[in-house]
Design a protein around this motif. Structure first.
Motif, PDB file in Angstrom:
ATOM      1  N   PRO A 399      12.022  75.883  88.340  1.00 30.19           N
ATOM      2  CA  PRO A 399      11.681  75.912  86.908  1.00 30.19           C
ATOM      3  C   PRO A 399      10.291  75.321  86.678  1.00 30.19           C
ATOM      4  N   HIS A 400       9.425  76.030  85.967  1.00 25.30           N
ATOM      5  CA  HIS A 400       8.029  75.616  85.897  1.00 25.30           C
ATOM      6  C   HIS A 400       7.400  76.024  84.569  1.00 25.30           C
ATOM      7  N   LYS A 401       6.390  75.259  84.194  1.00 23.48           N
ATOM      8  CA  LYS A 401       5.568  75.552  83.024  1.00 23.48           C
ATOM      9  C   LYS A 401       4.230  74.866  83.257  1.00 23.48           C
ATOM     10  N   ILE A 402       3.151  75.423  82.691  1.00 24.98           N
ATOM     11  CA  ILE A 402       1.837  74.810  82.865  1.00 24.98           C
ATOM     12  C   ILE A 402       1.129  74.702  81.513  1.00 24.98           C
ATOM     13  N   TYR A 403       0.477  73.557  81.322  1.00 25.28           N
ATOM     14  CA  TYR A 403      -0.315  73.286  80.123  1.00 25.28           C
ATOM     15  C   TYR A 403      -1.738  72.996  80.589  1.00 25.28           C
ATOM     16  N   LEU A 404      -2.677  73.833  80.156  1.00 27.09           N
ATOM     17  CA  LEU A 404      -4.083  73.676  80.509  1.00 27.09           C
ATOM     18  C   LEU A 404      -4.883  73.457  79.230  1.00 27.09           C
ATOM     19  N   HIS A 405      -5.723  72.421  79.233  1.00 26.98           N
ATOM     20  CA  HIS A 405      -6.488  72.121  78.025  1.00 26.98           C
ATOM     21  C   HIS A 405      -7.978  72.052  78.343  1.00 26.98           C
ATOM     22  N   GLN A 406      -8.798  71.943  77.313  1.00 26.24           N
ATOM     23  CA  GLN A 406     -10.251  71.988  77.461  1.00 26.24           C
ATOM     24  C   GLN A 406     -10.864  70.635  77.809  1.00 26.24           C
ATOM     25  N   GLY A 408     -11.070  66.801  80.016  1.00 26.50           N
ATOM     26  CA  GLY A 408     -11.282  66.416  81.398  1.00 26.50           C
ATOM     27  C   GLY A 408     -10.038  65.771  81.967  1.00 26.50           C
ATOM     28  N   HIS A 409     -10.224  64.565  82.522  1.00 28.94           N
ATOM     29  CA  HIS A 409      -9.130  63.897  83.205  1.00 28.94           C
ATOM     30  C   HIS A 409      -8.099  63.372  82.205  1.00 28.94           C
ATOM     31  N   GLY A 410      -6.817  63.645  82.481  1.00 30.19           N
ATOM     32  CA  GLY A 410      -5.753  63.238  81.575  1.00 30.19           C
ATOM     33  C   GLY A 410      -5.467  64.323  80.556  1.00 30.19           C
ATOM     34  N   GLY A 411      -4.686  63.975  79.547  1.00 30.97           N
ATOM     35  CA  GLY A 411      -4.361  64.933  78.494  1.00 30.97           C
ATOM     36  C   GLY A 411      -2.944  65.450  78.624  1.00 30.97           C
ATOM     37  N   SER A 412      -2.036  64.843  77.863  1.00 34.69           N
ATOM     38  CA  SER A 412      -0.625  65.202  77.939  1.00 34.69           C
ATOM     39  C   SER A 412      -0.290  66.341  76.983  1.00 34.69           C
ATOM     40  N   PRO A 413       0.734  67.127  77.305  1.00 38.12           N
ATOM     41  CA  PRO A 413       1.278  68.044  76.297  1.00 38.12           C
ATOM     42  C   PRO A 413       1.789  67.252  75.102  1.00 38.12           C
ATOM     43  N   SER A 414       2.028  67.918  74.003  1.00 35.35           N
ATOM     44  CA  SER A 414       2.531  67.249  72.801  1.00 35.35           C
ATOM     45  C   SER A 414       3.931  66.691  73.046  1.00 35.35           C
ATOM     46  N   GLU A 444     -11.236  77.911  74.198  1.00 31.57           N
ATOM     47  CA  GLU A 444     -12.508  77.245  73.980  1.00 31.57           C
ATOM     48  C   GLU A 444     -12.695  76.765  72.547  1.00 31.57           C
ATOM     49  N   ASP A 445     -12.036  77.425  71.600  1.00 29.23           N
ATOM     50  CA  ASP A 445     -12.124  76.984  70.204  1.00 29.23           C
ATOM     51  C   ASP A 445     -11.028  75.978  69.857  1.00 29.23           C
ATOM     52  N   LYS A 446     -10.310  75.473  70.870  1.00 23.47           N
ATOM     53  CA  LYS A 446      -9.269  74.444  70.769  1.00 23.47           C
ATOM     54  C   LYS A 446      -7.925  74.969  70.235  1.00 23.47           C
ATOM     55  N   THR A 447      -7.792  76.272  70.018  1.00 21.66           N
ATOM     56  CA  THR A 447      -6.489  76.816  69.654  1.00 21.66           C
ATOM     57  C   THR A 447      -5.613  76.896  70.901  1.00 21.66           C
ATOM     58  N   LEU A 448      -4.296  76.723  70.710  1.00 20.85           N
ATOM     59  CA  LEU A 448      -3.350  76.830  71.809  1.00 20.85           C
ATOM     60  C   LEU A 448      -2.784  78.243  71.852  1.00 20.85           C
ATOM     61  N   VAL A 449      -2.854  78.854  73.020  1.00 18.69           N
ATOM     62  CA  VAL A 449      -2.381  80.222  73.193  1.00 18.69           C
ATOM     63  C   VAL A 449      -1.304  80.238  74.273  1.00 18.69           C
ATOM     64  N   GLN A 450      -0.205  80.914  73.984  1.00 18.37           N
ATOM     65  CA  GLN A 450       0.865  81.049  74.968  1.00 18.37           C
ATOM     66  C   GLN A 450       0.668  82.340  75.759  1.00 18.37           C
ATOM     67  N   TYR A 451       0.820  82.241  77.065  1.00 18.87           N
ATOM     68  CA  TYR A 451       0.755  83.400  77.946  1.00 18.87           C
ATOM     69  C   TYR A 451       2.042  83.455  78.756  1.00 18.87           C
ATOM     70  N   ALA A 452       2.413  84.644  79.164  1.00 19.31           N
ATOM     71  CA  ALA A 452       3.657  84.810  79.913  1.00 19.31           C
ATOM     72  C   ALA A 452       3.647  83.999  81.194  1.00 19.31           C
ATOM     73  N   GLU A 453       2.483  83.931  81.846  1.00 18.48           N
ATOM     74  CA  GLU A 453       2.379  83.229  83.124  1.00 18.48           C
ATOM     75  C   GLU A 453       0.923  82.899  83.395  1.00 18.48           C
ATOM     76  N   TRP A 454       0.698  82.034  84.397  1.00 12.83           N
ATOM     77  CA  TRP A 454      -0.663  81.691  84.798  1.00 12.83           C
ATOM     78  C   TRP A 454      -0.768  81.625  86.321  1.00 12.83           C
ATOM     79  N   PRO A 455      -1.864  82.156  86.895  1.00 15.27           N
ATOM     80  CA  PRO A 455      -2.922  82.915  86.233  1.00 15.27           C
ATOM     81  C   PRO A 455      -2.354  84.164  85.547  1.00 15.27           C
ATOM     82  N   ASP A 456      -3.109  84.685  84.614  1.00 17.79           N
ATOM     83  CA  ASP A 456      -2.671  85.850  83.867  1.00 17.79           C
ATOM     84  C   ASP A 456      -2.376  86.995  84.842  1.00 17.79           C
TER      85      ASP A 456
END
Length: 650
Positions: A399-406, A408-414, A444-456
């Motif tokens: 079971p897996h999920k990935i959160y990638l943000h703009q 640097g080091h650190g940065g938790s999901p909500s 890049e504009d700081k909006t969060l976008v959901q994708y089916a999987e990563w890499p796309d």
């Protein structure tokens, strides 16, 4: 439509075979009375006004904060968990110092709580340490001491300092509740996570990694003993290990369901990867944030000695010395000296030392659900660490999920993202999180976008060719092989004093080669791992090779998107150094750091090649000459839509 249910955990499969708590409290006091069944959980069923078992309230798939948030209502206890290792060689098993914070109801009303667990070598602070000198010729051994940067002094990049992450609340609540006073006899290890998870029915455990704070043992920067030390706390929570209080009295975790979720940032996030790779029973979920999956890839790259961003000259011995904060300052000296020898800063080769610290070796043992979080611009713990771990978990059906943000080091999901994950896997509530889109990417504009999987999955490897420029000006990067032209050799003169950004911006320079695409007629998204395949020769038996992927705007300003490095002496294997014969051409195939980036319309995709990278590689004296055969060199980019997405602006 939302619903609220008070539930009690079902039977817990653990070595201790603990029974779910059956103590009761008045339903009327909480305003709750329900009668239904939820898959995987027993839901309270009782007449109005009757007492019901204590458990969490689940609404919209998330545990709700229905328990007390008053710190005075919580129980704090301090324990030392015994491990099966003796890493300091004193003839006694090492013990891990840990602190439990749990609800009063676990004592008075029979509540059984799952555990949010963070272990760290940073809770006791750190020592002022000198880094290794990096201004020397390649393949030379240089003793530490020059240390132009150290963890106890001025930082090149303050955002890269893991100590900040260790002190912060990784739950994303905006920092630790530092005002919480200890109710026990010792200082509080940490208060991160408590304000988020205690009111939702969880317990929180913080532990100090071996060799740090009040724990025994020695720090070994990712060594097996550190993994076992952190794992032993999970074993204790499941009745498989012993723990003792300050007076030596054995302490059990009878209040625990045995279900554990580990979370943390940087080193604190690396240890969850390490523990999960043991397959320990009871570890149901982990959230590794900016975490390492292979320590070799933290301090090396394709045979090259490469810094963690912001810490030029650091290595495993330096980091171990930094976190060596236990009271006995001598017992681990020989252990740290051995790290300095075994890490091999001379060749940069992968060896048994690094293999012990490669959690990818045991990814097949991972059964905990993994929510990976990483900054796309993290140059401390680079994105390869998350990408390779995530890819391996995905391939094995974990079971897996990935959160990638703009950032640097650190940065938790909500907190909501974390809550759904922990509610599903720690409370075992079927909220369907495993059916959600697997990737959450901050654009890049700081909006969060959901994708089916990563890499796309729509990203296709797109091979681009290099056509030379003239007089040191940028050449052409093109999918059209017919534009490669006649065989041409272009030359780079190494100058480690030149910064990569300066070289990428330069209109002409003898110290780099640059290639640019035509202006894009539409935005193009890169998703995955760029690669280069270079045909190069050298005038010296050793050299650095660096590749940059660049976004050039309409004015020609360069933005470095990602980069990669290699040692041509490791062209056949990262485990074996083979000298370079000057004048002989070699094939160099290597990856850049994975990324997800949208090149805007009107911009140009660029590739810049240089030798030494001031911020990351060893910095030899200027002058080495590298020769590139452009007709036999290519760049491969994972572009969503493939080559058709790179149509030039008309």
């Amino acid at each position: 439509m939302s619903s609220s249910r008070r539930v009690t955990p079902g039977p817990v499969p653990s070595a201790a075979s603990r029974r779910t708590g059956a103590a009761r409290r008045g339903a009327a006091a909480l305003g709750l009375a329900v009668a239904t069944t939820v898959t995987g959980l027993t839901v309270n069923s009782a007449p109005a006004g009757a007492a019901v078992p204590v458990g969490p309230v689940i609404q919209d798939g998330m545990a709700q904060p229905v328990f007390s948030s008053n710190r005075n209502d919580w129980i704090r206890e301090e324990v030392w968990v015994e491990t099966p290792v003796d890493s300091d060689g004193d003839g006694r098993n090492d013990r891990v110092h840990a602190e439990v914070t749990r609800l009063r109801e676990t004592e008075t009303a029979g509540l059984k709580s799952p555990v949010v667990y963070e272990v760290s070598p940073y809770y006791a602070g750190g020592n002022d340490v000198a880094n290794h000198d990096v201004d020397h010729e390649l393949n030379q051994a240089v003793r530490p001491g020059k240390g132009w940067l150290n963890r106890g002094g001025k930082l090149l990049d303050p955002a890269a300092d893991e100590r900040l992450s260790a002190a912060a609340d990784d739950s994303g609540a905006g920092g630790a509740d530092a005002s919480l006073a200890a109710s026990g006899p010792q200082p509080v290890i940490s208060t991160s996570h408590e304000s988020n998870w205690l009111p939702r029915g969880f317990a929180v455990v913080h532990a100090e990694s071996l060799g740090s704070g009040q724990s025994d043992g020695c720090p070994t920067t990712g060594g097996r003993n550190e993994t076992i030390g952190a794992k032993s706390v999970v074993d204790w929570l499941n009745g498989r290990a012993k723990a003792y209080d300050a007076s030596g009295r054995e302490v059990g975790a009878t209040w625990s369901t045995g279900k554990v979720g580990m979370i943390g940032t940087s080193y604190n996030g690396t240890l969850p990867n390490a523990v999960a790779s043991t397959g320990v029973e009871g570890l149901e979920a982990i959230v590794p944030i900016s975490a390492i999956s292979s320590w070799y890839d933290y301090y090396r790259a394709n045979g090259a000695v490469v810094a963690a961003g912001g810490y030029q000259g650091e290595d495993t011995d330096v980091l171990a010395e930094y976190v060596y904060t236990r009271a006995d300052r001598q017992v681990c000296r020989s252990v740290i000296e051995e790290l300095a020898k075994a890490q091999d800063r001379v060749t940069g080769d992968y060896n048994a030392f690094w293999d012990e610290r490669n959690y990818m070796n045991d990814v097949g043992k991972v059964h905990a659900a993994v929510l990976v979080a990483h900054g796309l611009n993290d140059w401390n713990v680079k994105t390869k660490q998350a990408a390779q771990w995530y890819e391996a978990l995905k391939a094995r059906g974990v079971p897996h999920k990935i959160y990638l943000h703009q950032g640097g080091h650190g940065g938790s999901p909500s907190v909501d993202v974390l809550n759904r994950w922990f509610t599903r896997y720690l409370w075992d509530y079927q909220n369907g999180v495993e059916n959600d889109p697997r990737a959450l990417v901050q654009r890049e504009d700081k909006t969060l976008v959901q994708y089916a999987e990563w890499p796309d999955p729509a990203a296709a490897n797109t091979e681009l060719n290099l056509a030379p420029g003239a007089g040191g000006a940028a050449g052409v990067l093109t999918p059209d092989r017919t534009r490669k032209g006649k065989p041409v050799t272009e030359t780079i003169v190494d100058d480690a004093t030149q910064r990569a950004q300066t070289l990428a911006d330069a209109a002409t320079s003898p110290n780099r080669l640059a290639y640019k695409s035509e202006a894009l007629t539409a935005a193009a998204r890169l998703s995955g791992t760029p690669r280069v395949s270079l045909r190069m020769s050298f005038d010296q038996p050793a050299a650095n090779v660096t590749a940059l992927l660049v976004d050039y705007d309409q004015s020609g300003k360069a933005k470095i998107i990602t980069r990669g490095w290699t040692d041509p002496q490791n062209r056949k294997s990262i485990s074996r150094t083979e000298p370079v014969k000057p004048g002989t051409p070699y094939r160099l195939d290597f990856d850049l750091q994975p990324h997800d980036y949208i090149f805007p319309a009107g911009h140009r995709i660029g590739v810049v090649l240089l030798s030494s990278d001031y911020e990351y590689t060893i910095r030899p004296a200027p002058g080495a000459r590298l020769h590139l055969d452009t007709t036999k060199s290519t760049v491969t980019l994972p572009i969503v839509g493939g080559a058709g997405a790179l149509t030039p602006e008309s």
